[in-house]
Design a protein around this motif. Structure first.
Motif, PDB file in Angstrom:
ATOM      1  N   LYS A 199      40.273  31.765  38.133  1.00 55.01           N
ATOM      2  CA  LYS A 199      40.466  30.597  38.993  1.00 55.01           C
ATOM      3  C   LYS A 199      41.300  31.025  40.201  1.00 55.01           C
ATOM      4  O   LYS A 199      41.883  32.123  40.213  1.00 55.01           O
ATOM      5  CB  LYS A 199      41.169  29.483  38.224  1.00 55.01           C
ATOM      6  N   PRO A 200      41.409  30.198  41.243  1.00 59.97           N
ATOM      7  CA  PRO A 200      42.244  30.560  42.393  1.00 59.97           C
ATOM      8  C   PRO A 200      43.721  30.613  42.010  1.00 59.97           C
ATOM      9  O   PRO A 200      44.245  29.680  41.381  1.00 59.97           O
ATOM     10  CB  PRO A 200      41.971  29.433  43.403  1.00 59.97           C
ATOM     11  N   THR A 254      45.494  33.428  48.450  1.00 60.17           N
ATOM     12  CA  THR A 254      44.936  33.005  47.172  1.00 60.17           C
ATOM     13  C   THR A 254      43.840  33.965  46.755  1.00 60.17           C
ATOM     14  O   THR A 254      42.961  34.307  47.555  1.00 60.17           O
ATOM     15  CB  THR A 254      44.359  31.581  47.272  1.00 60.17           C
ATOM     16  N   VAL A 255      43.891  34.401  45.506  1.00 65.26           N
ATOM     17  CA  VAL A 255      42.886  35.330  44.983  1.00 65.26           C
ATOM     18  C   VAL A 255      42.230  34.720  43.751  1.00 65.26           C
ATOM     19  O   VAL A 255      42.784  33.826  43.109  1.00 65.26           O
ATOM     20  CB  VAL A 255      43.522  36.693  44.613  1.00 65.26           C
ATOM     21  N   GLU A 256      41.046  35.222  43.452  1.00 62.50           N
ATOM     22  CA  GLU A 256      40.325  34.795  42.248  1.00 62.50           C
ATOM     23  C   GLU A 256      40.658  35.756  41.114  1.00 62.50           C
ATOM     24  O   GLU A 256      40.290  36.926  41.154  1.00 62.50           O
ATOM     25  CB  GLU A 256      38.813  34.785  42.510  1.00 62.50           C
ATOM     26  N   TYR A 269      39.838  37.425  48.691  1.00 66.75           N
ATOM     27  CA  TYR A 269      40.975  36.529  48.777  1.00 66.75           C
ATOM     28  C   TYR A 269      40.651  35.391  49.738  1.00 66.75           C
ATOM     29  O   TYR A 269      39.651  35.422  50.459  1.00 66.75           O
ATOM     30  CB  TYR A 269      42.222  37.287  49.295  1.00 66.75           C
ATOM     31  N   ARG A 270      41.544  34.406  49.712  1.00 67.93           N
ATOM     32  CA  ARG A 270      41.487  33.311  50.685  1.00 67.93           C
ATOM     33  C   ARG A 270      42.867  33.152  51.311  1.00 67.93           C
ATOM     34  O   ARG A 270      43.872  33.195  50.607  1.00 67.93           O
ATOM     35  CB  ARG A 270      41.072  31.990  50.020  1.00 67.93           C
TER      36      ARG A 270
END
Length: 336
Positions: free
Chosen positions: A177-178, A213-215, A330-331
């Motif tokens: 999940k993020p 933010t990464v998964e 990433y975000r």
């Protein structure tokens, strides 16, 4: 073909020797009809070649199976021909297959029972440790500080055992999940605050003003980062450097997001760097501290590989170590 020829090489030699003796006997007996002798030799070789050709094509799959590696374990019991030798070999392979299958089932069942027992035991041990920790945490006597230190070591050891058990069933124990890197870094620093205080090491966090933010799996990332931070603290504690600190930073590097744990501790000898991710490898530093299990970096590397992340490590003996967890995607969320 090579296996077939090696198996029948002795037969060919025997036939040649036999024909040689027969021709010699006729020659010594005074028989001089060369064409008849050559014709007899031709007939004998024709019959022998016919026999060999029949043997080869009737057992072609048999020889191919013996000369080529198996693609799967089940392929060893596939029956393709009915020659007596092939049938006998097939029965033997079936018998061995059933025997090994039963052994594998027994060992797998024993391993599953052992893992279940270890999981239950670890969870049972956590409860009394928590009770003891709550009992002594507000008492400032020196002897209780030692108890808290030992409790921390026991807790870390139990977590290592628990995650080692979970790693064997990793596919059933992760949820991607993020995850915001700044939050996971803060959580790890807070969870190890006593370890920082006890070893008089200052944690420093460096990161972007925007959130990255990464998964990934939050629980496994927390464990991996904790292992890196604990190692950094442990191998920094024995140095005489003033203002000892461990720097945890998160940043962007091209198309990748990175968490980096850097210390100025004793570093890793060059001869040990290639083996630090091997299970149970403690190296020169581990033997000197006597607290290393050799499993922390191994579990971190295994979990990272299964989550699709990458571990990078650089170190210089006497100068410190940098370990990075690299995320392929990433975000970047700009804070308002």
């Amino acid at each position: 073909m090579k296996l077939f020829l090696r198996e029948h090489a002795l037969l060919l030699v025997v036939q040649l020797v036999q024909l040689g003796f027969i021709v010699s006997i006729y020659w010594m007996d005074g028989y001089r009809e060369l064409l008849t002798v050559l014709y007899s030799i031709f007939i004998a070789f024709f019959i022998l070649c016919g026999y060999l050709v029949y043997q080869f094509f009737s057992r072609k799959h048999y020889y191919l199976r013996l000369s080529q590696p198996l693609e799967s374990f089940d392929a060893s019991i596939q029956q393709r021909e009915h020659a007596p030798v092939s049938v006998a070999l097939q029965k033997l392979m079936h018998s061995q297959y059933r025997h090994y299958e039963q052994q594998l089932y027994t060992l797998k069942k024993q391993q599953e029972e052992h893992l279940i027992f270890m999981d239950q035991w670890v969870h049972q041990m956590k409860t009394p440790l928590s009770v003891i920790d709550l009992t002594v945490q507000n008492i400032d006597e020196p002897e209780f500080a030692s108890i808290r230190e030992e409790l921390e070591r026991m807790r870390l050891g139990l977590n290592t055992v628990l995650y080692m058990s979970r790693l064997r069933a990793f596919e059933q124990d992760f949820h991607v999940k993020p995850v915001v890197l700044s939050q996971i870094v803060s959580a790890v620093i807070h969870d190890n605050k006593r370890l920082f205080i006890r070893n008089r090491i200052y944690p420093e966090v460096q990161g972007y003003t925007s959130e990255i933010t990464v998964e990934t799996d939050e629980k496994w990332l927390f464990f991996m980062l904790s292992q890196l931070v604990i190692n950094a603290i442990k191998y920094s504690a024995g140095t005489d450097v003033e203002g000892k600190k461990v720097v945890v930073s998160f940043y962007l590097r091209g198309n990748e997001a990175v968490i980096e744990v850097m210390d100025r501790g004793i570093g890793i000898p060059a001869a040990d760097i290639k083996r630090v991710f091997d299970p149970f490898f403690t190296g020169q530093n581990g033997r000197s501290t006597r607290e290393s299990t050799g499993m922390g970096l191994y579990l971190t590397k295994e979990a990272a590989d299964r989550l699709g992340h990458r571990i990078e490590l650089t170190s210089e003996e006497g100068a410190g170590t940098q370990v990075r967890i690299v995320f392929a995607s990433y975000r970047k969320l700009t804070s308002v």
